[in-house]
Design an enzyme around this catalytic site. Structure first.
Site, mmCIF file in Angstrom:
data_model
loop_
_atom_site.group_PDB
_atom_site.id
_atom_site.type_symbol
_atom_site.label_atom_id
_atom_site.label_comp_id
_atom_site.label_asym_id
_atom_site.label_seq_id
_atom_site.Cartn_x
_atom_site.Cartn_y
_atom_site.Cartn_z
ATOM 1 N N GLY A 188 29.527 45.387 40.909
ATOM 2 C CA GLY A 188 29.167 45.016 42.433
ATOM 3 C C GLY A 188 28.924 43.713 43.180
ATOM 4 N N ASP A 189 29.265 43.482 44.219
ATOM 5 C CA ASP A 189 29.194 42.014 44.550
ATOM 6 C C ASP A 189 27.819 41.360 44.651
ATOM 7 O OD1 ASP A 189 31.908 41.878 45.103
ATOM 8 O OD2 ASP A 189 31.782 42.666 47.077
ATOM 9 N N THR A 198 34.833 53.288 48.596
ATOM 10 C CA THR A 198 34.045 51.964 48.046
ATOM 11 C C THR A 198 32.610 52.395 48.304
ATOM 12 O OG1 THR A 198 34.149 50.920 50.296
ATOM 13 C CG2 THR A 198 36.071 50.645 48.868
ATOM 14 N N TYR A 199 31.915 51.339 47.786
ATOM 15 C CA TYR A 199 30.397 51.470 47.749
ATOM 16 C C TYR A 199 29.754 50.156 48.108
ATOM 17 C CZ TYR A 199 26.321 53.153 45.081
ATOM 18 O OH TYR A 199 25.156 53.626 44.937
ATOM 19 N N LYS A 254 35.307 46.432 28.502
ATOM 20 C CA LYS A 254 35.274 47.506 29.278
ATOM 21 C C LYS A 254 35.927 48.399 28.941
ATOM 22 C CE LYS A 254 35.776 44.966 33.151
ATOM 23 N NZ LYS A 254 35.634 44.874 34.766
ATOM 24 N N HIS A 261 38.487 36.291 36.792
ATOM 25 C CA HIS A 261 37.214 36.636 37.645
ATOM 26 C C HIS A 261 36.692 35.413 37.838
ATOM 27 C CE1 HIS A 261 32.978 38.064 38.251
ATOM 28 N NE2 HIS A 261 33.700 39.292 38.450
ATOM 29 N N GLU A 296 42.755 53.065 49.521
ATOM 30 C CA GLU A 296 41.279 52.739 49.443
ATOM 31 C C GLU A 296 40.926 52.849 50.840
ATOM 32 O OE1 GLU A 296 39.539 50.487 46.260
ATOM 33 O OE2 GLU A 296 38.484 49.336 47.950
ATOM 34 N N TYR A 314 41.120 41.457 37.124
ATOM 35 C CA TYR A 314 41.263 40.131 37.869
ATOM 36 C C TYR A 314 42.606 39.547 37.346
ATOM 37 C CZ TYR A 314 36.883 41.161 39.891
ATOM 38 O OH TYR A 314 35.878 41.697 40.622
#
Length: 312
Positions: A124-125, A64-65, A184, A168, A33, A164
């Site tokens: 997204g964070d 990544t974004y 998902k 999560h 990554e 996770y």
């Protein structure tokens, strides 16, 4: 359903090399990554680092974004460059947390037009600013909503999603977390990638639980080579990952010497990967943090293992 357009030919693998084509093989695979620059001024140095990593011919590379979608243009440019120049399959991250539907649909079309077939669909964070806003007014609150829209786009994307092993941070318990994970997968996620793990036993236990819950798609464990003692606190903050005593002892003993810590961190990550392979996990994803020397060291450590099928 949209009418499919003629897909652009952007690289040797671009037309048909989906991530699942790799994950369902029995051969050992290793992916890396990387992240795009935060601003145009940093693009050349990031481009050079990602190209060097691509030169080691990983099974695929993910890009990544940035939080809030701030690096969306650079994500696309980086992914396309890797794919076109090195014929390495790419996985472009796409987040939705701060975007409206029109913007997300525009980005989906941009990815499709660039020949990107693999998308990592993430919420997204939450930045400090986003945490203060009214979530009921957001167009997207969860990654599952983005996955559904990718499936409904009319394009045959291969879709990845996050999971996770240690729950999560916003979930009340693991049972509830796994239920959301199955949502998902049922919405169209083709494979999963874990948050960084430092204890393989936690991953194996997680795999048992999700298989019992009916989640059968491939799962890639995410390995983060910690090569600097200062990374430990940040890694815990980002992921909440459990640090086993064996790893803590390594950091305590070697952390004050940068060269020794780097070597020990690479060795620990390599040992994790070998243990995963030896226990039947054929695909491993490495958070290489745009560091070609680390990617090379791990690739070299596994050079006689990668690409081989040890299955019966």
């Amino acid at each position: 359903m949209k009418e499919e357009r003629s897909k652009p030919k952007t690289g040797f693998f671009a037309e048909n090399m989906k991530i699942t084509d790799i994950l369902y093989k029995k051969n050992m695979s290793l992916s890396f990554e990387v992240f795009p620059p935060k601003a145009e001024t940093g693009f050349d140095s990031v481009k050079a680092a990602t190209e060097e990593i691509a030169g080691y011919k990983p099974s695929f590379m993910s890009v990544t974004y940035g939080a809030g979608g701030g690096t969306s243009r650079y994500t696309l440019d980086s992914a396309k460059n890797i794919m076109d120049k090195f014929s390495v399959p790419t996985l472009a991250h796409l987040t939705c947390v701060s975007s409206d539907k029109a913007t997300v649909h525009e980005r989906i079309e941009e990815l499709y037009d660039a020949g990107i077939e693999n998308i990592m669909a993430l919420r997204g964070d939450l930045t400090p600013e986003l945490e203060k806003t009214d979530r009921s007014k957001w167009d997207y609150r969860y990654a599952v909503e983005l996955i559904r829209e990718l499936k409904e786009s009319g394009h045959d994307f291969c879709i990845g999603a996050a999971c996770y092993p240690e729950i999560h941070p916003e979930s009340k318990d693991q049972k509830n977390d796994i239920l959301h994970l199955k949502e998902k997968v049922d919405a169209g996620a083709d494979f999963l990638t874990t948050q960084m793990i430092f204890d393989n036993n936690l991953f194996f236990n997680f795999m048992y639980k999700i298989r019992e819950a009916g989640i059968t798609v491939p799962v890639l464990p995410g390995i983060m080579p910690i090569t600097n003692a200062n990374q430990v606190e940040r890694a815990i903050k980002l992921s909440g990952a459990f640090m086993p005593q064996r790893f803590k002892s390594l950091v305590d003993y070697f952390g004050s010497d940068p060269d020794s810590m780097k070597q020990a961190g690479i060795a620990y990550a390599t040992d994790q990967i070998i243990d995963l392979y030896a226990n039947g996990i054929t695909n491993v994803h490495v958070y290489s943090m745009n560091k070609p020397d680390i990617a090379k060291a791990i690739s070299d450590n596994l050079s006689d293992i990668l690409g081989k099928d040890f299955g019966k």
